[in-house]
Design a protein around this motif. Sequence first.
Motif, PDB file in Angstrom:
ATOM      1  N   GLN A 110     -11.446 -11.153  -4.755  1.00 45.06           N
ATOM      2  CA  GLN A 110     -10.296 -11.706  -4.029  1.00 45.06           C
ATOM      3  C   GLN A 110     -10.421 -11.502  -2.513  1.00 45.06           C
ATOM      4  N   VAL A 111     -11.568 -11.848  -1.980  1.00 50.24           N
ATOM      5  CA  VAL A 111     -11.788 -11.706  -0.539  1.00 50.24           C
ATOM      6  C   VAL A 111     -10.848 -12.639   0.218  1.00 50.24           C
ATOM      7  N   ARG A 112     -10.209 -12.122   1.255  1.00 54.46           N
ATOM      8  CA  ARG A 112      -9.319 -12.927   2.092  1.00 54.46           C
ATOM      9  C   ARG A 112     -10.097 -13.423   3.309  1.00 54.46           C
ATOM     10  N   ARG A 113     -10.133 -14.726   3.485  1.00 50.54           N
ATOM     11  CA  ARG A 113     -10.844 -15.323   4.626  1.00 50.54           C
ATOM     12  C   ARG A 113     -10.244 -16.674   4.982  1.00 50.54           C
ATOM     13  N   PRO A 114     -10.414 -17.123   6.212  1.00 49.73           N
ATOM     14  CA  PRO A 114     -10.937 -16.346   7.342  1.00 49.73           C
ATOM     15  C   PRO A 114      -9.826 -15.501   7.965  1.00 49.73           C
ATOM     16  N   VAL A 115     -10.078 -14.230   8.057  1.00 49.88           N
ATOM     17  CA  VAL A 115      -9.116 -13.285   8.625  1.00 49.88           C
ATOM     18  C   VAL A 115      -9.846 -12.428   9.648  1.00 49.88           C
ATOM     19  N   ALA A 116      -9.396 -12.463  10.882  1.00 51.23           N
ATOM     20  CA  ALA A 116     -10.016 -11.668  11.942  1.00 51.23           C
ATOM     21  C   ALA A 116      -9.289 -10.338  12.075  1.00 51.23           C
ATOM     22  N   VAL A 117     -10.046  -9.256  12.096  1.00 53.88           N
ATOM     23  CA  VAL A 117      -9.447  -7.937  12.317  1.00 53.88           C
ATOM     24  C   VAL A 117      -9.360  -7.705  13.821  1.00 53.88           C
ATOM     25  N   VAL A 118      -8.153  -7.530  14.296  1.00 50.51           N
ATOM     26  CA  VAL A 118      -7.906  -7.340  15.728  1.00 50.51           C
ATOM     27  C   VAL A 118      -8.115  -5.894  16.137  1.00 50.51           C
ATOM     28  N   SER A 119      -7.615  -4.978  15.303  1.00 46.61           N
ATOM     29  CA  SER A 119      -7.732  -3.566  15.656  1.00 46.61           C
ATOM     30  C   SER A 119      -7.542  -2.687  14.437  1.00 46.61           C
ATOM     31  N   VAL A 120      -8.067  -1.473  14.555  1.00 48.88           N
ATOM     32  CA  VAL A 120      -7.816  -0.414  13.574  1.00 48.88           C
ATOM     33  C   VAL A 120      -7.261   0.769  14.364  1.00 48.88           C
ATOM     34  N   THR A 121      -6.096   1.227  13.972  1.00 50.14           N
ATOM     35  CA  THR A 121      -5.438   2.323  14.677  1.00 50.14           C
ATOM     36  C   THR A 121      -5.018   3.402  13.689  1.00 50.14           C
ATOM     37  N   ARG A 122      -4.747   4.573  14.214  1.00 53.19           N
ATOM     38  CA  ARG A 122      -4.240   5.651  13.380  1.00 53.19           C
ATOM     39  C   ARG A 122      -2.736   5.472  13.186  1.00 53.19           C
ATOM     40  N   GLN A 123      -2.297   5.719  11.971  1.00 51.83           N
ATOM     41  CA  GLN A 123      -0.866   5.619  11.677  1.00 51.83           C
ATOM     42  C   GLN A 123      -0.518   6.652  10.619  1.00 51.83           C
ATOM     43  N   GLY A 124       0.171   7.681  11.039  1.00 49.76           N
ATOM     44  CA  GLY A 124       0.533   8.748  10.111  1.00 49.76           C
ATOM     45  C   GLY A 124      -0.701   9.382   9.502  1.00 49.76           C
ATOM     46  N   GLU A 125      -0.722   9.455   8.186  1.00 53.13           N
ATOM     47  CA  GLU A 125      -1.859  10.057   7.496  1.00 53.13           C
ATOM     48  C   GLU A 125      -2.945   9.046   7.155  1.00 53.13           C
ATOM     49  N   ARG A 132      -5.424 -11.173  12.312  1.00 52.29           N
ATOM     50  CA  ARG A 132      -4.890 -12.442  12.783  1.00 52.29           C
ATOM     51  C   ARG A 132      -5.521 -13.570  11.981  1.00 52.29           C
ATOM     52  N   ALA A 133      -4.678 -14.462  11.460  1.00 49.29           N
ATOM     53  CA  ALA A 133      -5.140 -15.628  10.708  1.00 49.29           C
ATOM     54  C   ALA A 133      -5.383 -16.799  11.666  1.00 49.29           C
ATOM     55  N   PRO A 134      -6.047 -17.859  11.210  1.00 43.57           N
ATOM     56  CA  PRO A 134      -6.314 -19.006  12.078  1.00 43.57           C
ATOM     57  C   PRO A 134      -5.062 -19.639  12.672  1.00 43.57           C
ATOM     58  N   ASP A 135      -3.931 -19.540  11.984  1.00 39.88           N
ATOM     59  CA  ASP A 135      -2.703 -20.135  12.504  1.00 39.88           C
ATOM     60  C   ASP A 135      -1.993 -19.236  13.512  1.00 39.88           C
ATOM     61  N   GLY A 136      -2.622 -18.095  13.826  1.00 39.25           N
ATOM     62  CA  GLY A 136      -2.053 -17.181  14.802  1.00 39.25           C
ATOM     63  C   GLY A 136      -1.158 -16.116  14.230  1.00 39.25           C
ATOM     64  N   SER A 137      -0.817 -16.226  12.962  1.00 39.82           N
ATOM     65  CA  SER A 137       0.046 -15.218  12.338  1.00 39.82           C
ATOM     66  C   SER A 137      -0.712 -13.902  12.197  1.00 39.82           C
ATOM     67  N   THR A 138       0.020 -12.810  12.291  1.00 36.80           N
ATOM     68  CA  THR A 138      -0.590 -11.491  12.214  1.00 36.80           C
ATOM     69  C   THR A 138      -0.048 -10.708  11.036  1.00 36.80           C
ATOM     70  N   SER A 139      -0.816  -9.724  10.633  1.00 37.61           N
ATOM     71  CA  SER A 139      -0.376  -8.831   9.561  1.00 37.61           C
ATOM     72  C   SER A 139      -0.885  -7.440   9.840  1.00 37.61           C
ATOM     73  N   ARG A 140      -0.221  -6.467   9.269  1.00 44.23           N
ATOM     74  CA  ARG A 140      -0.641  -5.069   9.380  1.00 44.23           C
ATOM     75  C   ARG A 140      -0.779  -4.504   7.984  1.00 44.23           C
ATOM     76  N   ILE A 141      -1.939  -3.939   7.724  1.00 42.50           N
ATOM     77  CA  ILE A 141      -2.197  -3.330   6.428  1.00 42.50           C
ATOM     78  C   ILE A 141      -2.459  -1.856   6.659  1.00 42.50           C
ATOM     79  N   THR A 142      -1.592  -1.002   6.164  1.00 41.22           N
ATOM     80  CA  THR A 142      -1.860   0.427   6.236  1.00 41.22           C
ATOM     81  C   THR A 142      -2.713   0.822   5.042  1.00 41.22           C
ATOM     82  N   ALA A 143      -3.644   1.725   5.271  1.00 40.36           N
ATOM     83  CA  ALA A 143      -4.586   2.116   4.224  1.00 40.36           C
ATOM     84  C   ALA A 143      -4.891   3.597   4.326  1.00 40.36           C
ATOM     85  N   GLU A 144      -5.180   4.185   3.189  1.00 43.86           N
ATOM     86  CA  GLU A 144      -5.601   5.578   3.181  1.00 43.86           C
ATOM     87  C   GLU A 144      -7.019   5.716   3.715  1.00 43.86           C
ATOM     88  N   VAL A 145      -7.846   4.692   3.433  1.00 45.48           N
ATOM     89  CA  VAL A 145      -9.246   4.689   3.862  1.00 45.48           C
ATOM     90  C   VAL A 145      -9.616   3.279   4.305  1.00 45.48           C
TER      91      VAL A 145
END
Length: 374
Positions: A110-125, A132-145
Amino acid sequence: MSDAEQPPTEEHARVVVIGAGQAGLSVGYHLLRAGLRAGTDLVVLDRAPDTGGAWQFRWEALRLGVAHRVHDLPGMREMGLHFEDADQSRPARDVVRDYYRRFEDHYGLQVRRPVAVVSVTRQGEGLCVTTRAPDGSTSRITAEVVVNASGTWGTPFLPWYPGRDTFRGRQLDTTEYRDAREFADQDVVVVGGGTSAIGFLLELDGVARSTRWFTRRPVTWSEGSALDVESAVSAVAEQDRAARAGEVLPSIVSGTGVPVSARIRTGLEHGVLAAAPMFARLDETGVVTAEGEHVHADAIIWATGFRADLRHLAPLHLRTGSGGVAVVGGRAVDEPRLFLAGYGPQASTIGANRAGRLIARQVVAALAETRDSR
């Protein structure tokens, strides 16, 4: 409110893998086998429009068997797919794209594409991946790893030489090369000592009016048509040393030598592959050697390698004073929640598959540590 002004969507995953080339797919496969669920526990992001990693962008004339060997992904043989049996009359980009698509579908990544990763930042633990998607919409995915497998294709390395900005002809890098016919009846200078430069020279022979080849260091030719394993071990060890020290990674080819295939041997015998020491400077109409010879050029192809594409990791401030990122066993020394697949000793096609299993095991252990600490 316009689509561009919409607030980013929020999501959580246990693991985010950035990149669906060989290294990313290998890690994803092993994480699925470890019990993670694709699309929920495990999210794989890819900025490319299609399957195939960087191979989908390579030039049409490139065929499997001419460049570095493409190793099967883990689990591919169970599907009855083998790159060694692939149709070598088809463009390599089409073959790899097709095989990778079938692999992704078979294992349900279930690979999501085309999706550009803008940044990886620290958030909590954990870490937060902003996309950012081609239409300019953005999303934030928090992850443990987070597993970064973004490769190098997006960051070609172009060295600066005096006069480079004054040259009036065409300059292009490896990612911009499409077809030898674009250079029909032109004088072409090719720079670089790797397999891409060699492939360009062989394709341009008989099409361009002339070609001249310049390399920063002498090209080492290895006996036989396949990569020498002993040399590869030495080259990988040097990559590992540099990664551990946080240094800029050296070239794999400089440590292995270039295998002499039948096609390359013909090029050597006919004088097509005659490398000269690097020129001293460029001028408006060509290059000037250290001895003062002027070499006219309509075009200069900079096949001078790549750097790891880590721009989106900049907010983590992992760059060392030596210009690299300190990585041991695939894990970032200064950010233990981040793994780098296909980096350093894993950058070769030999190393990427092995790294997939190694990194997946470490990721599972890191997830267990996170859960136990709660």
